[in-house]
Design a protein around this motif. Structure first.
Motif, PDB file in Angstrom:
ATOM      1  N   VAL A  87      99.412  79.772  76.772  1.00  0.00           N
ATOM      2  CA  VAL A  87      99.300  78.091  76.508  1.00  0.00           C
ATOM      3  C   VAL A  87      98.220  77.548  76.316  1.00  0.00           C
ATOM      4  O   VAL A  87      97.828  77.251  75.150  1.00  0.00           O
ATOM      5  N   ARG A  88      96.993  78.265  76.670  1.00  0.00           N
ATOM      6  CA  ARG A  88      95.468  78.117  76.123  1.00  0.00           C
ATOM      7  C   ARG A  88      95.465  79.281  75.155  1.00  0.00           C
ATOM      8  O   ARG A  88      93.880  79.430  74.568  1.00  0.00           O
ATOM      9  N   GLU A  94      94.824  82.669  75.232  1.00  0.00           N
ATOM     10  CA  GLU A  94      93.740  83.147  75.258  1.00  0.00           C
ATOM     11  C   GLU A  94      94.322  84.487  75.419  1.00  0.00           C
ATOM     12  O   GLU A  94      93.993  85.511  74.760  1.00  0.00           O
ATOM     13  N   SER A 137     107.758  75.845  81.498  1.00  0.00           N
ATOM     14  CA  SER A 137     106.778  75.208  79.796  1.00  0.00           C
ATOM     15  C   SER A 137     107.180  74.550  79.006  1.00  0.00           C
ATOM     16  O   SER A 137     107.664  75.807  78.597  1.00  0.00           O
ATOM     17  N   ASP A 158     105.449  73.942  76.276  1.00  0.00           N
ATOM     18  CA  ASP A 158     104.467  74.555  75.398  1.00  0.00           C
ATOM     19  C   ASP A 158     104.839  75.664  74.802  1.00  0.00           C
ATOM     20  O   ASP A 158     104.499  76.432  73.790  1.00  0.00           O
ATOM     21  N   SER A 211     108.961  79.983  82.238  1.00  0.00           N
ATOM     22  CA  SER A 211     108.488  79.531  83.209  1.00  0.00           C
ATOM     23  C   SER A 211     107.913  78.328  83.022  1.00  0.00           C
ATOM     24  O   SER A 211     106.703  78.069  83.795  1.00  0.00           O
ATOM     25  N   VAL A 265     101.496  82.689  82.231  1.00  0.00           N
ATOM     26  CA  VAL A 265     102.181  81.341  80.968  1.00  0.00           C
ATOM     27  C   VAL A 265     100.655  80.600  80.892  1.00  0.00           C
ATOM     28  O   VAL A 265     101.066  79.931  79.765  1.00  0.00           O
ATOM     29  N   GLU A 266      99.962  79.977  81.681  1.00  0.00           N
ATOM     30  CA  GLU A 266      98.645  79.574  81.481  1.00  0.00           C
ATOM     31  C   GLU A 266      97.889  80.078  80.344  1.00  0.00           C
ATOM     32  O   GLU A 266      97.003  79.866  79.840  1.00  0.00           O
ATOM     33  N   ALA A 267      97.671  81.238  80.454  1.00  0.00           N
ATOM     34  CA  ALA A 267      96.829  82.437  79.057  1.00  0.00           C
ATOM     35  C   ALA A 267      97.849  82.188  77.767  1.00  0.00           C
ATOM     36  O   ALA A 267      96.949  82.145  77.160  1.00  0.00           O
ATOM     37  N   GLU A 289     102.233  83.225  86.319  1.00  0.00           N
ATOM     38  CA  GLU A 289     101.510  81.511  86.442  1.00  0.00           C
ATOM     39  C   GLU A 289     100.608  81.395  85.173  1.00  0.00           C
ATOM     40  O   GLU A 289      99.805  80.936  84.467  1.00  0.00           O
ATOM     41  N   ARG A 290      99.756  83.330  85.675  1.00  0.00           N
ATOM     42  CA  ARG A 290      98.304  82.790  85.114  1.00  0.00           C
ATOM     43  C   ARG A 290      99.145  83.636  83.822  1.00  0.00           C
ATOM     44  O   ARG A 290      98.027  83.194  82.788  1.00  0.00           O
TER      45      ARG A 290
END
Length: 306
Positions: A132-133, A135, A147, A149, A145, A128-130, A125-126
């Motif tokens: 998407v953002r 980072e 997601s 995106d 994922s 995937v978030e990174a 999860e972390r």
């Protein structure tokens, strides 16, 4: 801008200070000076919460564009001299970061020493978030994922196996049944882990509901599960990649076959949808896929010779 981007991405002055190896007061002073220069407030500091203001979001957007242009310029200038250079920001879920990527990264950096590499580790999860953002440019995860995106590409096969303490009553058996999994304490990865998701999905296909398991502990890493099994606290599923070295050097736990159950998966490479990787990122992607193809060919030859 470096300090501002760190705070904006982390939404935490403390975490930004840790990332930049600065003190928190030093980070706060630099942000205050930037706000005074621009005559706007960049962050909303309500209690312990930090959020970007509209001006802060605008500045971050331009800051990311400037950073991307600087990276592109560095890569193009290096390419003029026949070299590959630039920043390569990666993120990987725990198992991949610990057991799969280190040797691959060492080989890649040996070929391209001017590449500046950073690697973030966290659960699926972390990571995937990174991605998407934005980072990180590429993420490597152990489960889907979920997601829209992101684009996903499988790059390496894996299998999860059940390990038990060497003194456990299952240790000398040829196999156990799926029904027996509920009879002993189970050690599981934390919620949000790709490993846990894959194990639960495989068990449900064999009519074993997660709620029926006696989950004794939830742990945040494969090494923690291995140590807990070693201590006799329960049994658990881990990646074969995570126990390859243990199998070579001898270990205090045993792999137990669960009759009819194969927990197989593909490690996935993920990146932003709509953006085809370029430069250093694309070269690393090609490098990984070539290594994966070589490993698959070796495995096929091994099986034919078996």
């Amino acid at each position: 801008m470096v300090v501002f981007r760190a705070v904006a991405q982390q939404l935490s002055f403390r975490k930004a200070a840790e990332e930049l190896y600065l003190t928190q007061p030093a980070v706060s002073l630099q942000i205050k000076a930037l706000e005074e220069d621009l005559r706007v407030q960049l962050f909303d500091r309500t209690g312990s919460r930090v959020a970007l203001t509209a001006a802060g979001k605008t500045l971050l957007n331009y800051g990311e564009q400037v950073n991307a242009l600087l990276q592109q310029a560095e890569e193009e200038i290096a390419a003029m001299g026949g070299e590959l250079a630039g920043q390569l920001a990666l993120g990987a879920s725990t198992t991949i970061a610990q057991y799969v990527l280190p040797r691959l990264l060492a080989e890649f950096l040996g070929q391209y020493p001017r590449v500046q590499l950073s690697l973030m580790s966290g659960n699926t999860e972390r990571i995937v978030e990174a991605v998407v953002r934005h980072e990180i440019a590429l993420g490597f995860i152990e489960g889907p994922s979920r997601s829209k995106d992101l684009r996903e590409e499988p790059f390496l096969a894996d299998e999860l196996v059940l390990i038990v303490p060497a003194a456990h009553e299952w240790a000398e058996r040829e196999h156990i049944t799926t029904a027996e999994l509920s009879s002993f304490p189970m050690l599981m990865r934390e919620r949000g882990s790709g490993t846990r998701r894959v194990v639960e999905m495989a068990l449900e296909r064999h009519d074993v509901k997660p709620a029926s398991l006696r989950i004794a502990m939830e742990l945040d890493s494969t090494e923690a599960i291995k140590s807990a099994v070693d201590a006799g606290l329960g049994v658990g599923f881990v990646s074969k990649w995570a126990i390859a070295k243990d199998a070579r050097t001898g270990t205090s736990f045993r792999i137990v076959d669960v009759n009819g159950l194969r927990v197989q998966r593909q490690f996935l490479m993920v990146f932003a949808a709509g953006l085809e990787p370029q430069g250093v990122v694309q070269e690393f992607r090609r490098f990984l896929m070539a290594r994966a193809a070589m490993r698959d060919a070796t495995e096929v030859r091994r099986r034919r010779g078996a």
